[in-house]
Scaffold this motif. Structure first.
Motif, PDB file in Angstrom:
ATOM      1  N   ALA A 110       0.821  -1.216   0.000  1.00 60.65           N
ATOM      2  CA  ALA A 110       0.000   0.000   0.000  1.00 60.65           C
ATOM      3  C   ALA A 110       0.857   1.269   0.000  1.00 60.65           C
ATOM      4  CB  ALA A 110      -0.926  -0.005   1.222  1.00 60.65           C
ATOM      5  N   LEU A 111       2.017   1.200   0.640  1.00 59.86           N
ATOM      6  CA  LEU A 111       2.826   2.418   0.769  1.00 59.86           C
ATOM      7  C   LEU A 111       3.565   2.784  -0.520  1.00 59.86           C
ATOM      8  CD1 LEU A 111       4.316   1.812   4.339  1.00 59.86           C
ATOM      9  CD2 LEU A 111       2.590   3.516   3.685  1.00 59.86           C
ATOM     10  N   ALA A 112       3.994   1.769  -1.279  1.00 60.02           N
ATOM     11  CA  ALA A 112       4.834   2.069  -2.448  1.00 60.02           C
ATOM     12  C   ALA A 112       4.137   2.992  -3.453  1.00 60.02           C
ATOM     13  CB  ALA A 112       5.290   0.771  -3.115  1.00 60.02           C
ATOM     14  N   PRO A 113       2.877   2.710  -3.840  1.00 59.18           N
ATOM     15  CA  PRO A 113       2.268   3.636  -4.805  1.00 59.18           C
ATOM     16  C   PRO A 113       2.091   5.040  -4.244  1.00 59.18           C
ATOM     17  CG  PRO A 113       0.720   1.847  -4.195  1.00 59.18           C
ATOM     18  CD  PRO A 113       2.031   1.544  -3.549  1.00 59.18           C
ATOM     19  N   LEU A 114       1.839   5.128  -2.933  1.00 59.90           N
ATOM     20  CA  LEU A 114       1.686   6.455  -2.321  1.00 59.90           C
ATOM     21  C   LEU A 114       3.026   7.193  -2.331  1.00 59.90           C
ATOM     22  CD1 LEU A 114      -0.579   5.555   0.748  1.00 59.90           C
ATOM     23  CD2 LEU A 114      -1.270   6.317  -1.552  1.00 59.90           C
ATOM     24  N   HIS A 115       4.094   6.468  -2.022  1.00 57.96           N
ATOM     25  CA  HIS A 115       5.413   7.108  -2.022  1.00 57.96           C
ATOM     26  C   HIS A 115       5.807   7.565  -3.427  1.00 57.96           C
ATOM     27  CE1 HIS A 115       9.441   8.169  -1.109  1.00 57.96           C
ATOM     28  NE2 HIS A 115       9.951   7.196  -1.835  1.00 57.96           N
ATOM     29  N   GLN A 116       5.515   6.705  -4.411  1.00 63.17           N
ATOM     30  CA  GLN A 116       5.869   7.087  -5.790  1.00 63.17           C
ATOM     31  C   GLN A 116       5.127   8.358  -6.202  1.00 63.17           C
ATOM     32  OE1 GLN A 116       5.013   3.424  -7.842  1.00 63.17           O
ATOM     33  NE2 GLN A 116       6.790   2.459  -6.875  1.00 63.17           N
ATOM     34  N   ARG A 117       3.928   8.535  -5.700  1.00 67.53           N
ATOM     35  CA  ARG A 117       3.100   9.681  -6.115  1.00 67.53           C
ATOM     36  C   ARG A 117       3.439  10.951  -5.323  1.00 67.53           C
ATOM     37  NH1 ARG A 117      -0.131  13.038  -7.604  1.00 67.53           N
ATOM     38  NH2 ARG A 117      -2.346  12.844  -8.069  1.00 67.53           N
ATOM     39  N   TRP A 118       3.669  10.799  -3.983  1.00 67.36           N
ATOM     40  CA  TRP A 118       3.766  12.017  -3.163  1.00 67.36           C
ATOM     41  C   TRP A 118       5.004  12.118  -2.271  1.00 67.36           C
ATOM     42  CZ3 TRP A 118      -1.388   9.727  -3.049  1.00 67.36           C
ATOM     43  CH2 TRP A 118      -2.317  10.435  -3.806  1.00 67.36           C
ATOM     44  N   SER A 119       5.839  11.115  -2.182  1.00 69.72           N
ATOM     45  CA  SER A 119       7.022  11.106  -1.311  1.00 69.72           C
ATOM     46  C   SER A 119       6.642  11.063   0.172  1.00 69.72           C
ATOM     47  CB  SER A 119       7.929  12.329  -1.526  1.00 69.72           C
ATOM     48  OG  SER A 119       8.475  12.286  -2.820  1.00 69.72           O
ATOM     49  N   ILE A 120       6.861   9.908   0.770  1.00 68.32           N
ATOM     50  CA  ILE A 120       6.580   9.722   2.192  1.00 68.32           C
ATOM     51  C   ILE A 120       7.705  10.351   3.007  1.00 68.32           C
ATOM     52  CG2 ILE A 120       6.395   7.979   4.017  1.00 68.32           C
ATOM     53  CD1 ILE A 120       5.038   6.146   1.986  1.00 68.32           C
ATOM     54  N   VAL A 180      -2.190  16.228   1.091  1.00 66.91           N
ATOM     55  CA  VAL A 180      -2.776  15.164   0.273  1.00 66.91           C
ATOM     56  C   VAL A 180      -4.173  14.883   0.809  1.00 66.91           C
ATOM     57  CG1 VAL A 180      -2.593  12.740  -0.407  1.00 66.91           C
ATOM     58  CG2 VAL A 180      -0.516  14.114  -0.192  1.00 66.91           C
ATOM     59  N   THR A 181      -5.137  14.730  -0.088  1.00 63.58           N
ATOM     60  CA  THR A 181      -6.512  14.482   0.372  1.00 63.58           C
ATOM     61  C   THR A 181      -6.797  12.971   0.419  1.00 63.58           C
ATOM     62  OG1 THR A 181      -7.483  14.446  -1.842  1.00 63.58           O
ATOM     63  CG2 THR A 181      -7.285  16.610  -0.754  1.00 63.58           C
ATOM     64  N   PRO A 182      -7.740  12.563   1.284  1.00 59.77           N
ATOM     65  CA  PRO A 182      -8.148  11.156   1.296  1.00 59.77           C
ATOM     66  C   PRO A 182      -8.659  10.702  -0.073  1.00 59.77           C
ATOM     67  CG  PRO A 182      -8.973  12.279   3.251  1.00 59.77           C
ATOM     68  CD  PRO A 182      -8.381  13.330   2.364  1.00 59.77           C
ATOM     69  N   ALA A 183      -9.367  11.576  -0.778  1.00 62.56           N
ATOM     70  CA  ALA A 183      -9.890  11.182  -2.090  1.00 62.56           C
ATOM     71  C   ALA A 183      -8.754  10.880  -3.063  1.00 62.56           C
ATOM     72  CB  ALA A 183     -10.777  12.298  -2.650  1.00 62.56           C
ATOM     73  N   ALA A 184      -7.695  11.676  -2.990  1.00 56.49           N
ATOM     74  CA  ALA A 184      -6.559  11.439  -3.888  1.00 56.49           C
ATOM     75  C   ALA A 184      -5.854  10.138  -3.534  1.00 56.49           C
ATOM     76  CB  ALA A 184      -5.582  12.618  -3.818  1.00 56.49           C
ATOM     77  N   VAL A 185      -5.746   9.847  -2.221  1.00 54.26           N
ATOM     78  CA  VAL A 185      -5.121   8.588  -1.790  1.00 54.26           C
ATOM     79  C   VAL A 185      -5.965   7.408  -2.267  1.00 54.26           C
ATOM     80  CG1 VAL A 185      -4.591   7.160   0.240  1.00 54.26           C
ATOM     81  CG2 VAL A 185      -3.871   9.569   0.162  1.00 54.26           C
ATOM     82  N   ARG A 186      -7.276   7.531  -2.107  1.00 52.18           N
ATOM     83  CA  ARG A 186      -8.178   6.461  -2.543  1.00 52.18           C
ATOM     84  C   ARG A 186      -8.011   6.232  -4.054  1.00 52.18           C
ATOM     85  NH1 ARG A 186     -12.476   8.785  -0.334  1.00 52.18           N
ATOM     86  NH2 ARG A 186     -11.886   8.260   1.794  1.00 52.18           N
ATOM     87  N   ALA A 187      -7.954   7.319  -4.813  1.00 50.87           N
ATOM     88  CA  ALA A 187      -7.816   7.183  -6.272  1.00 50.87           C
ATOM     89  C   ALA A 187      -6.477   6.548  -6.628  1.00 50.87           C
ATOM     90  CB  ALA A 187      -7.954   8.553  -6.936  1.00 50.87           C
ATOM     91  N   CYS A 188      -5.454   6.900  -5.889  1.00 51.95           N
ATOM     92  CA  CYS A 188      -4.115   6.346  -6.159  1.00 51.95           C
ATOM     93  C   CYS A 188      -4.076   4.845  -5.884  1.00 51.95           C
ATOM     94  CB  CYS A 188      -3.086   7.081  -5.290  1.00 51.95           C
ATOM     95  SG  CYS A 188      -1.401   6.454  -5.436  1.00 51.95           S
ATOM     96  N   LEU A 189      -4.756   4.418  -4.807  1.00 52.96           N
ATOM     97  CA  LEU A 189      -4.699   3.004  -4.416  1.00 52.96           C
ATOM     98  C   LEU A 189      -5.720   2.144  -5.159  1.00 52.96           C
ATOM     99  CD1 LEU A 189      -4.127   3.320  -0.568  1.00 52.96           C
ATOM    100  CD2 LEU A 189      -2.474   2.658  -2.318  1.00 52.96           C
ATOM    101  N   ASP A 190      -6.740   2.787  -5.721  1.00 50.39           N
ATOM    102  CA  ASP A 190      -7.777   2.036  -6.441  1.00 50.39           C
ATOM    103  C   ASP A 190      -7.151   1.432  -7.701  1.00 50.39           C
ATOM    104  OD1 ASP A 190     -10.191   0.971  -7.103  1.00 50.39           O
ATOM    105  OD2 ASP A 190     -11.116   2.868  -7.707  1.00 50.39           O
ATOM    106  N   GLY A 191      -7.033   0.127  -7.721  1.00 46.39           N
ATOM    107  CA  GLY A 191      -6.424  -0.532  -8.879  1.00 46.39           C
ATOM    108  C   GLY A 191      -4.924  -0.703  -8.777  1.00 46.39           C
TER     109      GLY A 191
END
Ligand code: A2P
Length: 352
Positions: free
Chosen positions: A153-163, A271-282
């Motif tokens: 779950a963390l990798a796509p979020l990190h690629q998109r926004w930098s953890i 970062v918004t929850p909606a953006a996180v949801r969209a990033c993780l969806d799929g």
């Protein structure tokens, strides 16, 4: 070197040209049994399967693709002719036998902690850092179960926004302590329901209707236990963030085989929850379970037996007024994505 045109040192991306002989060390264990099932469903071209365990299990039979395979006692000569060797019998066995298997020509995928922090050995969650597989020299480390599940779950979020910071609290299933611990929890639960006393032999504390701090040894100076140290170090390595600040508390809960993790992650920017949801969806290996109206979020009973990591409760962390932190809750099958499935996915990625 066996007849398969696989030479780990010379050509890490070699392609199998004939069915592979696959070995599982620790085949009778909780992860070993799942490795057999994952192999059945995988694209790894298993021609012959050899199962190894301790002398106690020699002669037992386990099913694979409609036939029974006899379990053999593990010996130094066990790896002659083996193309792929999965190890899941603990770090001591891996330290001793994995180099022997590699030197005999096998690609070793090791589920223990023995090699995870060796800089020359890739530590891989295919969805998060699959390209690291190209650097292997015969041994690939399979991560700690919490690190593997979290990184999906963390990798796509990190690629998109930098953890920038991570905080985790785990709710870890008993399966992480092996088949004997799972059997003990079932016995202890039956005893508790019958109103009988039960003394734990495998786990340090009662497993029925109880939870306790993870059973790994605690560092007397830092207060962190060995599981927490592993998750911190391995998550940093998989995400390639060697200095990422990570806080963690690891807890054993009376759940048989799926881990859950409460995660709070801080990013560089808002970062918004909606953006996180969209990033993780799929996202590969992720399934969103985030139904606020139905109060339906990831649960270990729904993660059990599933390949995907369930992700939900995605919301802005109210403890960080900057709006840069997101809280979420994950559940993933410890024996599958946390162990056997990830190992077989590694084999598929290298041999497919
Ligand atoms: P055995 O069943 O014969 O003890 P778990 O993590 O579920 O406890 O499983 C551990 C696995 O490691 C089992 O398959 C166990 O076999 C295996 N194992 C334990 N000790 C050895 C050993 N000395 N040599 C080979 N396999 C071992």
């Amino acid at each position: 070197m066996n007849a398969l045109t696989h030479s780990p040192a010379a050509d890490p991306n070699a392609v199998a040209i004939r069915p592979a002989t696959v070995a599982i060390v620790g085949a009778t264990g909780a992860v070993g049994i799942e490795l057999i099932k994952c192999l059945e469903a995988s694209t790894v071209p298993t021609g012959r399967l050899r199962l190894f365990a301790s002398r106690r299990s020699a002669g037992k039979c386990l099913p694979f693709r409609g036939s029974m395979v006899v379990v053999e006692s593990l010996e130094e000569a066990s790896f002659d002719g083996v193309d792929i060797a999965f190890f899941s019998a603990g770090a001591t066995i891996s330290r001793r036998y994995a180099p022997i298997a590699r030197d005999a020509g096998a690609l070793v995928i090791d589920n223990s902690s023995a090699f995870r922090m060796d800089p020359d050995i890739p530590l891989v969650v295919p969805e998060a850092n699959g390209p690291a597989l190209s650097r292997h020299a015969g041994i690939i480390a399979n991560p700690n179960c919490v690190a593997a599940i979290a990184c999906v779950a963390l990798a796509p979020l990190h690629q998109r926004w930098s953890i920038r910071r991570l905080s985790m609290v785990t709710y870890q299933a008993i399966s992480g302590a092996g088949a004997s611990a799972m059997a003990e929890m079932e016995e202890a639960t039956a005893a508790a329901l019958a109103g009988e006393a039960h003394t734990p032999r495998v786990m340090p504390h009662p497993t029925a209707f109880n939870l306790f701090s993870h059973n790994a040894d605690v560092d007397p100076e830092t207060g962190y236990n060995g599981e927490e140290d592993k998750v911190i170090a391995e998550t940093r390595r998989i995400l390639d963030l060697p200095r990422l600040p990570i806080g963690i508390t690891c807890i054993r809960v009376p759940v048989l085989r799926a881990h859950s993790i409460a995660v709070t992650v801080r990013f560089d920017d808002h970062v918004t929850p909606a953006a996180v949801r969209a990033c993780l969806d799929g996202a590969p290996g992720v399934r969103l379970v985030d139904d606020r109206a139905g109060n339906h979020f990831p649960m270990p009973v729904e993660a059990t037996g599933q390949d995907d990591v369930l992700v939900g409760r995605i919301r802005t962390d109210s403890g960080d007024p900057s709006g840069r932190s997101i809280a979420m809750f994950l559940s993933g099958d410890q024996l599958l994505k946390g162990a056997a499935l990830n190992a077989v996915q590694i084999a598929e990625a290298v041999w497919a």
